[in-house]
Design an enzyme around this catalytic site. Structure first.
Site, PDB file in Angstrom:
ATOM      1  N   CYS A  21      21.691 -71.550 -26.501  1.00 31.75           N
ATOM      2  CA  CYS A  21      21.774 -70.093 -26.362  1.00 31.75           C
ATOM      3  C   CYS A  21      20.492 -69.435 -26.851  1.00 31.75           C
ATOM      4  O   CYS A  21      20.233 -68.269 -26.574  1.00 31.75           O
ATOM      5  CB  CYS A  21      22.963 -69.587 -27.179  1.00 31.75           C
ATOM      6  N   GLY A  53      30.564 -68.698 -31.160  1.00 30.46           N
ATOM      7  CA  GLY A  53      29.446 -69.363 -30.495  1.00 30.46           C
ATOM      8  C   GLY A  53      28.530 -68.365 -29.825  1.00 30.46           C
ATOM      9  O   GLY A  53      28.500 -67.182 -30.193  1.00 30.46           O
ATOM     10  N   CYS A  54      27.795 -68.815 -28.851  1.00 26.47           N
ATOM     11  CA  CYS A  54      26.826 -67.976 -28.150  1.00 26.47           C
ATOM     12  C   CYS A  54      27.491 -66.732 -27.569  1.00 26.47           C
ATOM     13  O   CYS A  54      28.469 -66.830 -26.836  1.00 26.47           O
ATOM     14  CB  CYS A  54      26.170 -68.772 -27.034  1.00 26.47           C
ATOM     15  N   PHE A  55      26.946 -65.559 -27.894  1.00 25.59           N
ATOM     16  CA  PHE A  55      27.611 -64.335 -27.413  1.00 25.59           C
ATOM     17  C   PHE A  55      27.519 -64.148 -25.907  1.00 25.59           C
ATOM     18  O   PHE A  55      28.293 -63.392 -25.332  1.00 25.59           O
ATOM     19  CB  PHE A  55      27.148 -63.083 -28.157  1.00 25.59           C
TER      20      PHE A  55
END
Length: 219
Positions: A18, A49-51
């Site tokens: 990310c 986690g990754c937005f």
């Protein structure tokens, strides 16, 4: 041989993390609600986690009006992508969810949260590792806290996950919007390697698991 294999895997994960391949692509194609309109809805805050991934998942849920990528849960009084991705503020990549409580409940959003990531991987989600990718729920009041804790206790009782749930349940303090190019990132960058290899598969797994929670597609 094992160390070489581990190194190769690490390099592969890094190249599709990310934290790579960001671009400044315009997202003006999306119909935007005014801030005044958004303020008529309830808000909820999650990190898993990754937005880029998390935003797309919540955006697909009926009753959700808008999702903003940003940073929450840190010790610093401000946050930006450079600082957060370097782990210098202890913020998590998070999302702010605007939702219509008449259509979707907070409990359902908690269900979406736990049903769309692995809460047993401490400070990690998929190829992304670090405190900024931790699993966390930022509750605003005692009612939200109770809903979250009750839901977690039920997950443990039902043994839904094999490992221990590591999700942090903490009081909401502040949320900082991420830079503009992070907003609607999955929709705006469908050919990004991370989006193709991680975000879209994660979204599809969620959609397959909870079809009853999804917005109807426009014809």
């Amino acid at each position: 041989m094992k160390s070489i294999y581990s190194t190769v895997l690490t390099l592969i994960f890094f190249t599709i993390s990310c934290n790579s391949n960001t671009t400044n692509k315009d997202n003006s194609h999306k119909e935007q609600l005014t801030q005044e309109q958004l303020e008529t809805y309830e808000t909820a805050y999650f990190a898993s986690g990754c937005f880029w991934c998390v935003e797309a998942i919540f955006e697909s849920v009926k009753g959700v009006k808008e999702v903003v990528s940003g940073y929450a849960g840190g010790k610093a009084s401000t946050a930006n992508y450079k600082l957060v991705s370097a782990g210098r503020t202890d913020h998590a990549e998070a999302v702010k969810v605007y939702y219509d409580a008449k259509v979707v409940s907070y409990k359902t959003l908690v269900k979406v949260f736990f049903g769309s990531h692995d809460p047993t991987t401490l400070n990690r989600q998929g190829p992304d590792a670090g405190r900024q990718y931790r699993s966390a729920i930022f509750y605003k009041n005692a009612k939200e806290k109770q809903i979250v804790e009750t839901y977690i206790n039920q997950l443990k009782k039902d043994k839904v996950f094999n490992g221990e749930i590591t999700t942090e349940v903490v009081k909401y303090t502040a949320f900082y919007d991420a830079e503009g190019y992070h907003q609607d990132y999955e929709a705006n960058n469908p050919n990004n390697p991370y989006i193709k290899g991680v975000s879209i598969p994660r979204l599809k797994r969620f959609q397959k698991k909870f079809p009853e929670l999804l917005k109807k597609k426009a014809h």
